[in-house]
Structures are given as C-alpha cells and as structure tokens.
Design an enzyme around this catalytic site. Structure first.
Site, short mmCIF file in Angstrom:
data_model
loop_
_atom_site.label_atom_id
_atom_site.label_comp_id
_atom_site.label_asym_id
_atom_site.label_seq_id
_atom_site.Cartn_x
_atom_site.Cartn_y
_atom_site.Cartn_z
N ASP A 38 35.60 42.60 30.69
CA ASP A 38 34.89 42.77 29.41
C ASP A 38 35.81 43.46 28.39
O ASP A 38 35.85 43.09 27.22
CB ASP A 38 33.63 43.62 29.59
CG ASP A 38 32.52 42.90 30.35
OD1 ASP A 38 32.65 41.68 30.60
OD2 ASP A 38 31.52 43.56 30.68
N ARG A 96 40.83 35.19 38.65
CA ARG A 96 41.40 34.26 39.64
C ARG A 96 40.33 33.42 40.32
O ARG A 96 40.47 32.20 40.45
CB ARG A 96 42.22 35.04 40.68
CG ARG A 96 43.48 35.65 40.11
CD ARG A 96 44.23 36.50 41.13
NE ARG A 96 43.46 37.68 41.54
CZ ARG A 96 43.99 38.74 42.12
NH1 ARG A 96 45.29 38.77 42.39
NH2 ARG A 96 43.26 39.76 42.46
N1 LIG Z 1 43.43 46.91 40.79
C1 LIG Z 1 43.96 46.85 39.57
N2 LIG Z 1 45.14 47.45 39.30
C2 LIG Z 1 45.66 47.40 38.05
N3 LIG Z 1 45.12 46.75 37.02
C3 LIG Z 1 43.97 46.12 37.23
C4 LIG Z 1 43.31 46.12 38.52
N4 LIG Z 1 42.17 45.41 38.42
C5 LIG Z 1 42.11 44.99 37.13
N5 LIG Z 1 43.18 45.39 36.41
C6 LIG Z 1 43.45 45.09 34.99
O1 LIG Z 1 42.26 44.57 34.41
C7 LIG Z 1 42.43 43.18 34.04
C8 LIG Z 1 41.15 42.41 34.30
O2 LIG Z 1 40.82 42.54 35.65
P1 LIG Z 1 40.26 41.30 36.53
O3 LIG Z 1 41.26 40.22 36.58
O4 LIG Z 1 39.81 41.89 37.82
O5 LIG Z 1 39.04 40.81 35.63
P2 LIG Z 1 37.52 40.45 36.02
O6 LIG Z 1 37.45 39.98 37.43
O7 LIG Z 1 37.00 39.56 34.96
O8 LIG Z 1 36.81 41.83 35.90
P3 LIG Z 1 35.24 42.10 35.79
O9 LIG Z 1 34.55 40.76 35.85
O10 LIG Z 1 34.91 43.01 36.95
O11 LIG Z 1 35.06 42.78 34.48
C9 LIG Z 1 43.63 42.71 34.83
O12 LIG Z 1 44.25 41.63 34.17
C10 LIG Z 1 44.49 43.98 34.87
O13 LIG Z 1 45.18 44.16 33.64
#
Ligand SMILES: Nc1ncnc2c1ncn2[C@@H]1O[C@H](COP(=O)(O)OP(=O)(O)OP(=O)(O)O)[C@@H](O)[C@H]1O
Ligand SMILES: [Mg+2]
Length: 326
Positions: free
Chosen positions: A280, A213
């Site tokens: 990842d 996001r």
């Molecule tokens: N608090 C949560 N509860 C449930 N599912 C989660 C949660 N956080 C992450 N996920 C799962 O993991 C996916 C990827 O998480 P996020 O959108 O936070 O990616 P990100 O910010 O790129 O993560 P990072 O960079 O830390 O690896 C989400 O689309 C969801 O499916």
C-alpha cells in the site's frame, strides 16, 4: 552473514532518489478508488473456558480501529503530504461511520457512495496476550445501482485529479474498473493499479500495475529464471497495453519493467518488523510522486525508500514527508 544487495541480471539499478520540495508534493492531487475496509482489534484477558462450548471466554478491555484496503492507501498518500481523495462504497452502519471519522483524522477527502443494504467490510481480530484467537469478517458485494453511480462520480472527479490509483481487494468496488481506466486515460491521467485475482483483462490500458510475486505468478505462471521473467512480463505488457509493470519482490526489492528499460531497486530496510501494508505504501508513494511531476523511475526510487521505512515500523503503516527526506 551480511549479503550485499544484488541486482538481478540484465537490469539496471534505479538512481538514488533526490529531495522533492514539500510544496511540490502538496500540489499532487491523487484519487484513490477501490475497496475499503476497517481493521478492528479487540484486546482482552482469558481466564476461563466457556460453559457453552470448549472455547476461551475473552473479556474485552480495549478496541483499536485502523483503515484498511483502499483507505490505507489513501491515508499513505495523505501522510506524504499529497492531496488524497477516496472514492468507495460503504454501508449505513457503525463501521462505515468509523471509516469516515478515521479518514477525516488522516486528512483524506472522502467521496463515499452509500449502499444501505451493504455491510461495510470489517475484519475483526480477537487477541489475548499478543495471540490472535479468532478473526471474524463481515462483507458483501455492493449493489449494481450504487456501483453505476460511483462510475458517474468518478467521471466528475477526474478533471480535479492528476493521478488515479485503483486499489483492488476483490470486494466488488472496482466492478467498472475497465471503463474507469479508459475514461482516465482518455482524459490524459495516469492510472496505477494494485491488482487482485487472475483476470487482468479488466486492467487493460493501465499506466502502471504493481503486483507482488504471488500475484504476478497467478497470471504469468512460475518463471524459471530472470530472463524468463523478463520475457513473460514483456508479453503481458504488450497483450494488456500496460505502459509499465512494477513487481514488488519483498526482501528482493522491486523491479520496474517499462519503456525506460528494466530497472531494479534493492530492498533498503535496515530493520524488518511488520511487512503487512508495504505494498500500500509503495503504490501510494508512486502516485504522490507522479502527481508531483516526477518521472516514473524517480517515483519508483522513492517508493522503494518508503517501503524500506514502513517495514521497520510496528502498527502505523505510513511514512511521512520528513521520514522520507529527513
Ligand atoms: N522482508 C523485507 N525486507 C526488506 N524489504 C521488504 C521486505 N518486505 C517488503 N519489503 C519492501 O516492501 C516492498 C513491498 O513489499 P511486498 O513485495 O511484500 O508487497 P505486498 O506483498 O504487496 O505487500 P502487502 O500486500 O502486504 O502490502 C518491497 O518491494 C520491498 O521494498
Ligand atoms: Mg499488496
């Protein structure tokens, strides 16, 4: 109170994933390109304050190393049973050697460009009694010639891979990403990009881009409603000639914007212990499944299931075949 999973308005839920035979995933050849790093943890006790400055003295008793950045992505693809190669730049130093060793343990084929002047990126955390006291980062930008030889190597590796995955951590390893995307697409290979920063012109022509996001907000601004988000993403996809965009939305799951329509997968985590690295796992699963011949929608459904599993784990941030399909 239990809140049933909701699907944002004007999007369709993704279908339940089906079981993919192990042999089918084993045929997928994924090439990860990007910035690698080593995550190092020093654990020890603090019993006194330094006589030199008002800081604690840590007596280090244990060291732990983990693959980070693009190396963690490649490790995730290998854990699922796909063939994973990793093209990246490292220095001629101890952290660089350690990365090679850990890649070997993870079953990832390394295609390393060595830059003698480069300090391999390492993030060192000093911890005592579960408390992080300090983080120390070592990094610098790879040399121009090394990056160009990486581009030539990329072109040579393309024919032997089914899917290309760009893992950008803004350390310079993807300086030639636009050329790489164009060459891969010309060779008929899908390209997945985990973006960084606000200049996405560099990712023009990618097949799928997977921001979270905050990363998307940096590029299209804050959306006022779900409808507004859809309009902004449609414009971005058209401007940058992106086939699809997968927005990962942490606890809200993920939304796919593609020619197939707008599809949403609600988060499926039963327990949430450690969300770092979930992104990842998402892009690695997507790549492995596309490489295995699944449709983008099927791949998203499995990537969402994998994310739901990995956030429930402490430490090891990978999901293996048996965990995904039990
Ligand atoms: N608090 C949560 N509860 C449930 N599912 C989660 C949660 N956080 C992450 N996920 C799962 O993991 C996916 C990827 O998480 P996020 O959108 O936070 O990616 P990100 O910010 O790129 O993560 P990072 O960079 O830390 O690896 C989400 O689309 C969801 O499916
Ligand atoms: Mg991420």
């Amino acid at each position: 109170m239990y809140n049933p999973p909701t699907v944002p308005e004007a999007s369709t839920p993704v279908p339940e994933p089906r079981v993919v035979p192990r042999e089918q995933i084993a045929r997928a050849r994924v090439l990860v390109v990007g910035d690698v790093m080593l995550d190092r943890y020093w654990f020890g006790d603090v019993n006194r304050i330094s006589p030199e400055a008002p800081v604690p003295v840590v007596h280090v008793q244990k060291q732990e190393d983990r693959l980070g950045g693009a190396a963690n992505v490649a490790r995730n693809a290998a854990a699922l049973g796909a063939q994973a190669g990793l093209l990246c730049v490292v220095g001629h130093d101890e952290p660089g050697e350690r990365i090679v060793q850990l890649l070997g343990d993870s079953g990832v084929t390394p295609y390393l460009e060595r830059d003698p002047a480069l300090l391999t990126t390492i993030k060192l955390r000093v911890l005592s009694r579960q408390q992080q006291l300090l983080r120390v980062d070592f990094e610098n930008t790879p040399a121009h010639e090394v990056l160009l030889s990486g581009l030539a190597r990329f072109d040579a590796l393309l024919p032997q891979h089914d899917v290309i995955l760009m893992s950008d951590y803004a350390k310079g390893g993807l300086t030639h990403v636009t050329r790489m995307i164009a060459n891969a697409r010309a060779a008929g290979r899908p390209v997945l990009v985990d973006p960084k920063g606000d200049d996405w012109e560099r990712y023009r022509g990618a097949t799928v881009i997977t921001p979270n996001r905050a990363e998307l907000r940096e590029v299209i601004g804050q959306w006022k409603s779900e409808e507004d988000l859809h309009a902004r993403v449609a414009k971005l996809r058209a401007d940058l000639e992106l086939d699809a965009l997968l927005l990962t939305r942490s606890e809200e799951g993920m939304t796919l914007f593609a020619a197939e329509g707008i599809l949403h997968a609600s988060a499926v985590a039963r327990e949430v212990y450690d969300v770092s690295g979930a992104g990842d796992t998402v892009i690695a699963t997507l790549a492995a499944m596309l490489g295995a011949g699944l449709s983008l929608v099927e791949a998203v459904s499995l990537a969402n299931r994998a994310a739901g599993i990995v956030v429930g784990k402490l430490g090891t941030a990978t999901v293996d075949y048996d965990e995904l399909f039990h």
